[in-house]
Design a protein around this motif. Sequence first.
Motif, PDB file in Angstrom:
ATOM      1  N   UNK A   1       0.819  -1.191   0.000  1.00  0.00           N
ATOM      2  CA  UNK A   1       0.000   0.000   0.000  1.00  0.00           C
ATOM      3  C   UNK A   1       0.870   1.264   0.000  1.00  0.00           C
ATOM      4  N   UNK A   2       2.002   1.174   0.676  1.00  0.00           N
ATOM      5  CA  UNK A   2       2.873   2.354   0.754  1.00  0.00           C
ATOM      6  C   UNK A   2       3.481   2.713  -0.599  1.00  0.00           C
ATOM      7  N   UNK A   3       3.722   1.705  -1.445  1.00  0.00           N
ATOM      8  CA  UNK A   3       4.304   1.995  -2.752  1.00  0.00           C
ATOM      9  C   UNK A   3       3.312   2.749  -3.631  1.00  0.00           C
ATOM     10  N   UNK A   6       3.470   6.245  -2.415  1.00  0.00           N
ATOM     11  CA  UNK A   6       4.747   6.823  -2.845  1.00  0.00           C
ATOM     12  C   UNK A   6       4.720   7.160  -4.330  1.00  0.00           C
ATOM     13  N   UNK A   7       4.089   6.310  -5.142  1.00  0.00           N
ATOM     14  CA  UNK A   7       4.001   6.584  -6.580  1.00  0.00           C
ATOM     15  C   UNK A   7       3.148   7.819  -6.842  1.00  0.00           C
ATOM     16  N   UNK A   8       2.101   7.997  -6.038  1.00  0.00           N
ATOM     17  CA  UNK A   8       1.270   9.194  -6.184  1.00  0.00           C
ATOM     18  C   UNK A   8       2.068  10.449  -5.853  1.00  0.00           C
ATOM     19  N   UNK A   9       2.796  10.404  -4.756  1.00  0.00           N
ATOM     20  CA  UNK A   9       3.630  11.553  -4.387  1.00  0.00           C
ATOM     21  C   UNK A   9       4.744  11.784  -5.408  1.00  0.00           C
ATOM     22  N   UNK A  10       5.314  10.711  -5.934  1.00  0.00           N
ATOM     23  CA  UNK A  10       6.329  10.840  -6.979  1.00  0.00           C
ATOM     24  C   UNK A  10       5.778  11.471  -8.240  1.00  0.00           C
ATOM     25  N   UNK A  11       4.533  11.127  -8.589  1.00  0.00           N
ATOM     26  CA  UNK A  11       3.897  11.711  -9.776  1.00  0.00           C
ATOM     27  C   UNK A  11       3.617  13.193  -9.578  1.00  0.00           C
ATOM     28  N   UNK A  12       3.183  13.567  -8.382  1.00  0.00           N
ATOM     29  CA  UNK A  12       2.930  14.989  -8.098  1.00  0.00           C
ATOM     30  C   UNK A  12       4.236  15.773  -8.158  1.00  0.00           C
ATOM     31  N   UNK A  13       5.289  15.237  -7.556  1.00  0.00           N
ATOM     32  CA  UNK A  13       6.603  15.893  -7.593  1.00  0.00           C
ATOM     33  C   UNK A  13       7.095  16.030  -9.025  1.00  0.00           C
ATOM     34  N   UNK A  14       6.975  14.959  -9.807  1.00  0.00           N
ATOM     35  CA  UNK A  14       7.444  14.972 -11.187  1.00  0.00           C
ATOM     36  C   UNK A  14       6.675  15.978 -12.033  1.00  0.00           C
ATOM     37  N   UNK A  15       5.361  15.974 -11.893  1.00  0.00           N
ATOM     38  CA  UNK A  15       4.546  16.902 -12.682  1.00  0.00           C
ATOM     39  C   UNK A  15       4.883  18.348 -12.354  1.00  0.00           C
ATOM     40  N   UNK A  16       5.099  18.638 -11.089  1.00  0.00           N
ATOM     41  CA  UNK A  16       5.401  20.008 -10.676  1.00  0.00           C
ATOM     42  C   UNK A  16       6.768  20.457 -11.193  1.00  0.00           C
ATOM     43  N   UNK A  17       7.782  19.656 -10.954  1.00  0.00           N
ATOM     44  CA  UNK A  17       9.144  20.031 -11.354  1.00  0.00           C
ATOM     45  C   UNK A  17       9.276  20.037 -12.876  1.00  0.00           C
ATOM     46  N   UNK A  18       8.705  19.031 -13.543  1.00  0.00           N
ATOM     47  CA  UNK A  18       8.799  18.969 -15.004  1.00  0.00           C
ATOM     48  C   UNK A  18       8.057  20.127 -15.664  1.00  0.00           C
ATOM     49  N   UNK A  19       6.951  20.563 -15.075  1.00  0.00           N
ATOM     50  CA  UNK A  19       6.226  21.715 -15.618  1.00  0.00           C
ATOM     51  C   UNK A  19       7.081  22.969 -15.542  1.00  0.00           C
ATOM     52  N   UNK A  20       7.724  23.180 -14.421  1.00  0.00           N
ATOM     53  CA  UNK A  20       8.563  24.373 -14.259  1.00  0.00           C
ATOM     54  C   UNK A  20       9.767  24.319 -15.190  1.00  0.00           C
TER      55      UNK A  20
END
Length: 65
Positions: A1-3, A6-20
């Motif tokens: 369940x933790x993975x 973690x994948x959701x948080x990784x996707x949010x981080x990626x979308x934010x940084x990649x957008x910038x």
Amino acid sequence: MEIIKAATLGAVLTATVALVIGSQGTGAGQLAVHTLSAGNVSFYWSWPLFLSGTGLAWGIMLLQR
């Protein structure tokens, strides 16, 4: 369940940084930010950033046990 969390948080981080980074017109070298098209929607994405962000979030969740 933790993975899954973690994948959701990784996707949010990626979308934010990649957008910038992607909106500035750079590929960011090792991050390999590129435009990903899904249907009629296109957005910036980075697989190395997603994997490292997911690993980081998963490690932090394991440390909090």
